[in-house]
Scaffold this motif. Sequence first.
Motif, mmCIF file in Angstrom:
data_model
loop_
_atom_site.group_PDB
_atom_site.id
_atom_site.type_symbol
_atom_site.label_atom_id
_atom_site.label_comp_id
_atom_site.label_asym_id
_atom_site.label_seq_id
_atom_site.Cartn_x
_atom_site.Cartn_y
_atom_site.Cartn_z
ATOM 1 N N GLN A 19 12.430 -110.693 -29.663
ATOM 2 C CA GLN A 19 11.223 -109.896 -29.652
ATOM 3 C C GLN A 19 10.500 -109.893 -30.988
ATOM 4 N N THR A 20 11.218 -110.098 -32.041
ATOM 5 C CA THR A 20 10.567 -110.043 -33.341
ATOM 6 C C THR A 20 10.903 -111.284 -34.154
ATOM 7 N N ALA A 21 9.946 -111.696 -34.926
ATOM 8 C CA ALA A 21 10.107 -112.934 -35.684
ATOM 9 C C ALA A 21 10.827 -112.708 -36.998
ATOM 10 N N THR A 22 11.013 -111.475 -37.378
ATOM 11 C CA THR A 22 11.780 -111.199 -38.594
ATOM 12 C C THR A 22 12.926 -110.281 -38.225
ATOM 13 N N VAL A 23 14.118 -110.782 -38.299
ATOM 14 C CA VAL A 23 15.272 -109.949 -37.975
ATOM 15 C C VAL A 23 16.341 -110.182 -39.027
ATOM 16 N N GLU A 24 17.273 -109.272 -39.048
ATOM 17 C CA GLU A 24 18.386 -109.444 -39.975
ATOM 18 C C GLU A 24 19.678 -109.299 -39.193
ATOM 19 N N PHE A 25 20.557 -110.251 -39.373
ATOM 20 C CA PHE A 25 21.855 -110.207 -38.721
ATOM 21 C C PHE A 25 22.906 -109.794 -39.732
ATOM 22 N N ILE A 26 23.857 -109.043 -39.271
ATOM 23 C CA ILE A 26 25.058 -108.827 -40.076
ATOM 24 C C ILE A 26 25.991 -109.972 -39.712
ATOM 25 N N ALA A 27 26.334 -110.756 -40.699
ATOM 26 C CA ALA A 27 27.067 -111.982 -40.400
ATOM 27 C C ALA A 27 28.560 -111.717 -40.371
ATOM 28 N N SER A 28 29.227 -112.526 -39.622
ATOM 29 C CA SER A 28 30.668 -112.401 -39.539
ATOM 30 C C SER A 28 31.312 -113.238 -40.656
ATOM 31 N N SER A 29 32.600 -113.292 -40.628
ATOM 32 C CA SER A 29 33.296 -114.010 -41.706
ATOM 33 C C SER A 29 33.072 -115.513 -41.627
ATOM 34 N N ASP A 30 32.508 -115.979 -40.506
ATOM 35 C CA ASP A 30 32.191 -117.406 -40.427
ATOM 36 C C ASP A 30 31.177 -117.806 -41.488
ATOM 37 N N TYR A 31 30.438 -116.833 -41.938
ATOM 38 C CA TYR A 31 29.365 -117.141 -42.865
ATOM 39 C C TYR A 31 29.767 -116.915 -44.317
ATOM 40 N N MET A 32 31.051 -116.835 -44.533
ATOM 41 C CA MET A 32 31.514 -116.595 -45.904
ATOM 42 C C MET A 32 32.406 -117.733 -46.346
ATOM 43 N N LEU A 33 32.222 -118.128 -47.577
ATOM 44 C CA LEU A 33 33.152 -119.082 -48.166
ATOM 45 C C LEU A 33 34.284 -118.347 -48.860
ATOM 46 N N ARG A 34 33.999 -117.127 -49.233
ATOM 47 C CA ARG A 34 34.986 -116.288 -49.901
ATOM 48 C C ARG A 34 34.609 -114.853 -49.539
ATOM 49 N N PRO A 35 35.480 -113.928 -49.825
ATOM 50 C CA PRO A 35 35.109 -112.543 -49.518
ATOM 51 C C PRO A 35 33.825 -112.172 -50.257
ATOM 52 N N PRO A 36 32.979 -111.354 -49.636
ATOM 53 C CA PRO A 36 31.708 -111.010 -50.296
ATOM 54 C C PRO A 36 31.956 -110.475 -51.691
ATOM 55 N N GLN A 37 31.184 -110.954 -52.601
ATOM 56 C CA GLN A 37 31.400 -110.552 -53.984
ATOM 57 C C GLN A 37 30.856 -109.153 -54.225
ATOM 58 N N PRO A 38 31.412 -108.449 -55.195
ATOM 59 C CA PRO A 38 30.811 -107.172 -55.569
ATOM 60 C C PRO A 38 29.547 -107.427 -56.394
ATOM 61 N N ALA A 39 28.779 -106.372 -56.579
ATOM 62 C CA ALA A 39 27.638 -106.475 -57.477
ATOM 63 C C ALA A 39 28.168 -106.482 -58.906
ATOM 64 N N VAL A 40 27.813 -107.504 -59.650
ATOM 65 C CA VAL A 40 28.299 -107.613 -61.023
ATOM 66 C C VAL A 40 27.099 -107.800 -61.941
ATOM 67 N N TYR A 41 26.984 -106.948 -62.932
ATOM 68 C CA TYR A 41 25.849 -107.025 -63.839
ATOM 69 C C TYR A 41 26.341 -107.186 -65.268
ATOM 70 N N LEU A 42 25.798 -108.165 -65.922
ATOM 71 C CA LEU A 42 26.142 -108.342 -67.328
ATOM 72 C C LEU A 42 24.856 -108.320 -68.140
ATOM 73 N N PHE A 43 24.843 -107.527 -69.182
ATOM 74 C CA PHE A 43 23.654 -107.431 -70.016
ATOM 75 C C PHE A 43 23.940 -108.071 -71.362
ATOM 76 N N VAL A 44 23.058 -108.949 -71.761
ATOM 77 C CA VAL A 44 23.236 -109.663 -73.020
ATOM 78 C C VAL A 44 22.067 -109.302 -73.926
ATOM 79 N N PHE A 45 22.347 -108.606 -75.012
ATOM 80 C CA PHE A 45 21.284 -108.104 -75.874
ATOM 81 C C PHE A 45 21.247 -108.856 -77.197
#
Lengths: 1135, 159
Positions: free
Chosen positions: A525-551
């Motif tokens: 019905q809609t041309a823009t959708v978002e799927f929650i993907a299964s583990s088939d779509y992962m090469l590794r477990p989903p990574q956490p958000a990691v932020y590094l700041f370099v000043f």
Amino acid sequence: MQQPLSSGHGASLPNSSTAPGRHQQVPSKAPLRSTAGHCDFITYQNSYQVPVQNIIRPVCPTSLDNTQGSGQTYSTLSMDSSLIAPRGPNMITATPVQSFVDTSQQASYITEHYPSQVPYIVPSQSTTQVLSTHSASINHAYPGFSYQPTSVFNTQHNAPLNLQNLHFATSQPLFNAMSCQTKILPKSEQEHPPASFQPYHAGNTGTSWQPLARTSVKKPAGFTTKPVALSSTARSDMSAGFPFSMPHQIKPSYSPSMTNVAKPPVSVAPLAQWLPPSTERLTSATASPASASKVQDGVDSSSSSSSSTNASLPNNYDSLEGGSNQDLSSSVTEARAPFDPSSLMTTKQSGDVHPNLQPVYLKPSSKVNHLSSSMKGLFFQNKQQAEARKQINLLQERNILPPVPIQCPQSNLSPELRNLNCSPDLFRCTLMNVPQTQALLNKVKLPFGLLLHPFRDLTHLPVITSSTIVRCQSCRTYINPFVSFFDQRRWKCNLCYRVNDVPEEFMYNPLTHSYGEPHKRPEVQTATVEFIASSDYMLRPPQPAVYLFVFDVSHNAMESGYLNICCQSLLENVDKLPGDSRTKIGFITFDNTLHFFNLQEGLSQPQMLIVSEIEDIFIPTPDSLMVNLHESKELVKDLLKMLPAMFTGTRETNSALGPALQAAFKLMSTTGGRISVFQTQRPSIGVGQLFSREDPKQQSTIKGLQHLGPATDFYKKFALDCSSQQVAVDLFLLSGQYCDLASLACMSKYSAGSVFYYPSFHHIHNPTQVEKFQKDLKRYLIRKIGFEAVLRIRCTKGLSIHTFHGNFFVRSTDLLSLANINPDSGFAVQISIEESLSESSVVCFQAALLYTSSKGERRIRVHTLSLPVVNSVAAVYTGADVQAITCLLATMAVDRSISSSLSDARDALVNAVVDSLSAYRSTISNLQKSVLVAPNSLRLFALYILALLKQEAFGTGLSIRLDERVFSMCEMKTRPFVHLILMIHPHLYRIDHLSDEGSITVGDKTIPQPPIIQLSAENLSQDGAFLMDCFSVMYLWIGKNCTNSFSNEVLGFSNWDSVPQNLDRLPELNTLLSRRVTSFVSWLQDSRPFLSILRVVKDDAPFKANFFQRFVEDRAEFALSYYEFLLHIQQHISK
Amino acid sequence: MAFTFAAFCYMLALLLTAALIFFAIWHIIAFDELKTDYKNPIDQCNTLNPLVLPEYLIHAFFCVMFLCASEWLTLGLNMPLLGYHIWSSPQIFLGVLIVSVSRYMTRPVMSVPGLYDPTTIMNADILAYCQKEGWCKLAFYLLSFFYYLYGMIYVLVSS
């Protein structure tokens, strides 16, 4: 000839600054016009203009609905969350996506202002409505809303407003509240119809005047011929299929009032003075004919019998497309000017002439008889004639800029499909009608490509959780609204035409709880959708958000004072960083040594570890440098408080950026994530060392300009390493001197990062940059982010992807590797046609973005765009999207200037216009040699290209510094096209007497909607105040003779002289005008993710040069005026 | 029938051309893999780039040999390819002399010898060009292989 013309057309800067009153200008312009035999015109013109205006406005709204329609569609879907609630095997949940700005204020604004949009939305909805019950209910809802704005009637700029609203709306959250209210609607609709539909009416009235002929043409022709037609079809759908055929009912009664409404906009422009009379005349004049025709239209809105009636309906839509009104009029080249939407301005300028009806008649008499006949509703035109009418004589047509933002042209697709299509803000094609063969494409000489903004913040988006994601077995296309179903059990892929089975699970529709209706699933019905993907779509477990700041903490950096601001901003937003309980954070600072910070939980205070060996970097304590944000939050906050003071007074001037990056990469390589680099000078020691390449002498000649490419491949290789480890590098460059951004930017370019540049940043001396940095940083820290993403673009068999533009690493012919994806990055793709597309009538493009959300979910966002295939040159031209073409050309030109030279790139841009216009010209027979014609869809092409040539990236001015030029090029490559086009061609508004007429309501605020003025300094007047919106900067220009009331009421200073130079924000004063101005400015600001700097420009202000540089139609130091540019093109063509 | 220096050159060229044929086949396969999405461009460039200079050197080597052997016709036949290699070869190989030549100018900025840049190689034009180049070279090497065979026998027999 050139002399007089140039004087009028491209007023040079000096003139502009002392812009004479409008009346004075008239004479100068008159000569220009005269070629068209304007003398008689003037009277007619004016009279006619009003109708034109009518047409014009409606155009915008309708086009809006089309463009925004798809966006709306899915938002509505999600709105009915109850319907989408998880049921059965598949869980479908509507999840609001983060909007640009999540302030509650905006939210309220949306709900409030939404009503005014409603009318436009309805049509688009109507088509979709067929599909499912819930959508139908939504439709109902809309009508209800529409009634709210009764005030609309009186407002002048209705149409523009609505446009704006829609625009805005897409990026805004829609609330469920709306749907609740909606239920009431149906009845009310009939009662109040006029208000809601006003925009349409306006269109009708306008159309009814002249364009009858066109409508007649289109209807018979069917949609295939014209993009324009789509709007009409949509409408007819509404009337036919939709329970509330509002338009029809409303029209007859309403038309007269509409005319009234319409006029004001015309007058809106600078010359409000003579509006009143004109309006009266208009009403009388337009009312009779228009109303008559309108009534007919309304009655049998469907494409039925009488030619006249038919004609009128389609016309509306045609006009809606944008500039269609011009098309109508344009049949006669000379006559065009008056018809143009922008012609409003012309009339104003031309003087006090009052509008009298006749312009239409006039033209026919002068040239084309059929027009006049059309007026009487007598004649039919064939398709070709209609096409021909779309020519525009650029040299004659002075005011080609419509007063409202331009919308994407409509494709020839059937309205049902068109309304299913992805929002043009997300995904658009330069040619909305795809040429059948490469040969045809070559003949047209327009670039063929896609522009996409795949991760844009959406208000609502259907999110689908399903154990099986239905995809084509052979080409892996995701199921989408454009597939066809056979006997409920099989579906045919629209990209490779394979027939696939429908999985059992897909047979159940969780929206309706029904079984056996796969075609009603939300995916279809809609041309823009978002799927929650299964583990088939992962090469590794989903990574956490990691932020590094370099000043950078060298002497130079501490001098600029950025670190304090930066840490402050981080402190404020550290809790809002997107992420979950696994979020990790780390910090590195560097000068000629590297400093790591041990933030391991349990420490009483952060430990600083200094590594002075920069030749061979090692990580002192690998485990404790990247820490869990939640466990070590106190330490992180402590560090952020300490950090600025820690390095004050440092004497170290060297910068070891390369080693710092290597260290950062080592820290991040196991997880992936985001590195944010803050750099204030050229890296001077260690690997990645850069040398000054800026040569002031070279700047003077465009031919000798070099060093647009990198000096070393260190940063590129670093970026590729990062990319392969799912690390993206974002660069903040805050610098006074040359930093060799061309080399540094590579680290972001190939790792899918972003680049921010703040030239001459200083915490005390440059408050505007500081403010911009703060706001950018805030947005940067809290905006959505996707990790370890890939973007794959599939297209129908026969098409192939030629080149990608943007920040990413191309991993395969159709696959982009994006270590991070953020909502502010756009991409461009060039497409080539490998095989003839004659087998299919429609082509599809599908962009699928697979990413890990900051919450650790693997998600796939899919956008699908479907476009018709055409085999005639004319049809391709009608579907050309000039804004998209300009943006694509800009990115191509950036490539060219790096791989070849800047002058090559400039030539290529000019040639693009010359080629396409001469190609168009060759399709038209019996033209005079001196006439420079453009199809209506490309009427702004030359203007945009000229604007592009005057951008910092491609400009020839001596004052453009190399870093700024390179940064501008980076922006061209990565900005989403919606933003880019505003950067290329800013909007100019007059704001010293804003009125509430035509305004939109946002929350409890009323947002005035002044018309957009052409970018010529002659449109400035010393007694006015003007706002120029260049996306990243807004200039407020205050004329010398501007009434003291303006400076008093808006700026808070007693008179013009006392307004300071460095005013960087508008005070909130308790006056009507101040409220209007501030609400308008803040409304503009809210419509974009990053803050624009506001700069006040007075005659002696330092920004004056920058400001006047933006007047792209005027002649500049080394650049042609618009008129000269046209002559230049004409010379090339006639060669 | 005597074993002359020219005959030796032809035999050597024969062997080396066989090696170059393998290079060309490898090149073609590599780009085909790229196009069909089997390989990551970074890996592919890392395997292809080290082969560029050896190929050029081998070819240049037996060109020099033919020069020494005064096999003017053979040398002449090889000159176009030699010219192409020189024209397209990196700075390291030819020094500053060639700096003004255009293919070098468009070679991406790289710190290692080689021609292929993973960030641009996926561009459809470049990909198509490289594939075409591979096929042309393969054809050339095959033809020259047989020509050297013929040349060797001819030299051996005639002398």
